[in-house]
Scaffold this active site. Structure first.
Site, PDB file in Angstrom:
ATOM      1  CE  LYS A   1       2.500   2.646   2.972  1.00 31.18           C
ATOM      2  NZ  LYS A   1       3.738   2.061   2.859  1.00 31.18           N
TER       3      LYS A   1
ATOM      4  N   GLY B   1      12.158   3.738   0.077  1.00 28.85           N
ATOM      5  CA  GLY B   1      13.292   2.698  -0.480  1.00 28.85           C
ATOM      6  C   GLY B   1      14.643   3.179  -0.738  1.00 28.85           C
TER       7      GLY B   1
END
Lengths: 66, 263
Positions: free
Chosen positions: B102, B163
């Site tokens: 990723k 987040g």
């Protein structure tokens, strides 16, 4: 002689095999990956790499992340 | 078409995945809960990060908590440009965790938004080296096309900043990528609730990556289960093709004739 390990200066015997150095630091050798002077060193080549003055090591491992 | 989604695999980089939920390993109160999260979510893909070993203190090893059947998706978090991302990717592969990566290239530390240009550069280099590259990206059509052309196996647009649990703030833009981009779309970052993951899947996203929302839940295992169900429900709804939306008035579901007492 002095080498840099993860950005910090460390005293090390000349010509020491990388494997000996890593095992001497108490690292779980199965869980780390090592860069020697910016090149990845596969585990089976740790014996062949000899440390020299001014060498740089990055010793990394996996941590939690997203 | 089958009336369930048991035969609806997601194919990324030639690998067949039955689950369309990817999970992360960050922020857990205890990493020991990770195996249960994997089981409850049904996920088959899990992210990890690579960091310097603390030479002074013994630290836990997250890998010991990851079930063997999971496909590892190491990220390049910490990379500020393409060169650093490539370096981290090569280290991750050398560490023996396969060839999925990723790409995360971030130099903005307040919003942690990805740099599209540097991400595309890293993607091009790594795809040529045989990596299965999944780049984290802003949901920008031109960046997505650059990534696709650079050899990305999927693209991972953000729903909201990393987040934050703020949900699908970029819904319209992700919708455009779903329409226009040929590789799978994995919505990554910002998803806070199962309903939001479900919505992304209903829209036609191919998968969702969820870390914070599960890891910081009061009961991470139960939340992992909820996300697994939500992603399956959303995918099934997408395959089922929702009926038309009627604007103005109403359209009775029951016949408007044959009432009692009708003349």
């Amino acid at each position: 002689m002095i080498i840099r390990v993860n950005g910090e200066q460390v005293e090390c015997a000349e010509n020491m095999p990388l494997r000996t150095f890593l095992e001497g630091r108490g690292l779980d050798v199965r869980s780390v990956v090592v860069e020697h002077n910016r090149s990845v060193v596969m585990t089976d080549a740790w014996e062949d790499v000899r440390l020299a003055d001014g060498d740089e090591l990055e010793i990394l491992h996996f941590v939690g992340g997203g | 078409m089958e009336h369930d989604n048991n035969n609806d695999p997601l194919v990324i980089g030639g690998s067949v995945l039955q689950s369309r939920l990817f999970v992360g390993t960050g922020k857990y109160g205890s990493d020991a809960v990770i195996p249960e999260v994997c089981r409850a979510s049904g996920s088959q893909v899990i992210t990890v990060a690579l960091r310097r070993v603390d030479m002074r203190a013994a630290t836990g090893n997250v890998m010991q908590h990851i079930p063997k059947h999971m496909r590892l998706l190491p990220n390049t978090s910490g990379a500020r440009d393409a060169e650093e991302a490539v370096r981290i990717a090569r280290l991750a592969r050398a560490a023996g965790c396969g060839n999925w990566i990723k790409i995360e290239v971030i130099s903005d530390s307040r919003y942690l938004l990805p740099d599209g240009y540097q991400t595309a550069r890293a993607t091009e280099i790594l795809a040529k080296e045989g990596f299965v590259v999944l780049p984290y990206m802003n949901p920008d059509l031109y960046v997505a096309r650059d990534l696709e052309n650079a050899g990305a196996a999927a693209v991972m647009p953000l729903g909201a900043p990393i987040g934050t649990n703020r949900g699908l703030r970029t819904k319209e833009m992700i919708g455009i990528l779903i329409e226009e981009i040929g590789v799978p779309i994995v919505v990554d970052a910002g998803i806070g609730r199962p309903s939001e993951a479900c919505e992304a899947m209903e829209m036609g996203a191919d998968a969702c990556l969820v870390n914070t929302a599960i890891a910081t839940a009061g009961d991470p295992v139960a939340m992992a289960m909820a996300f697994g169900a939500a992603v399956r429900a959303g995918r099934q709804a997408f395959l089922a093709k929702a009926g038309p939306v009627l604007c103005g008035g109403a359209d009775a579901s029951s016949p408007l004739t044959g009432f009692l007492g009708e003349a």
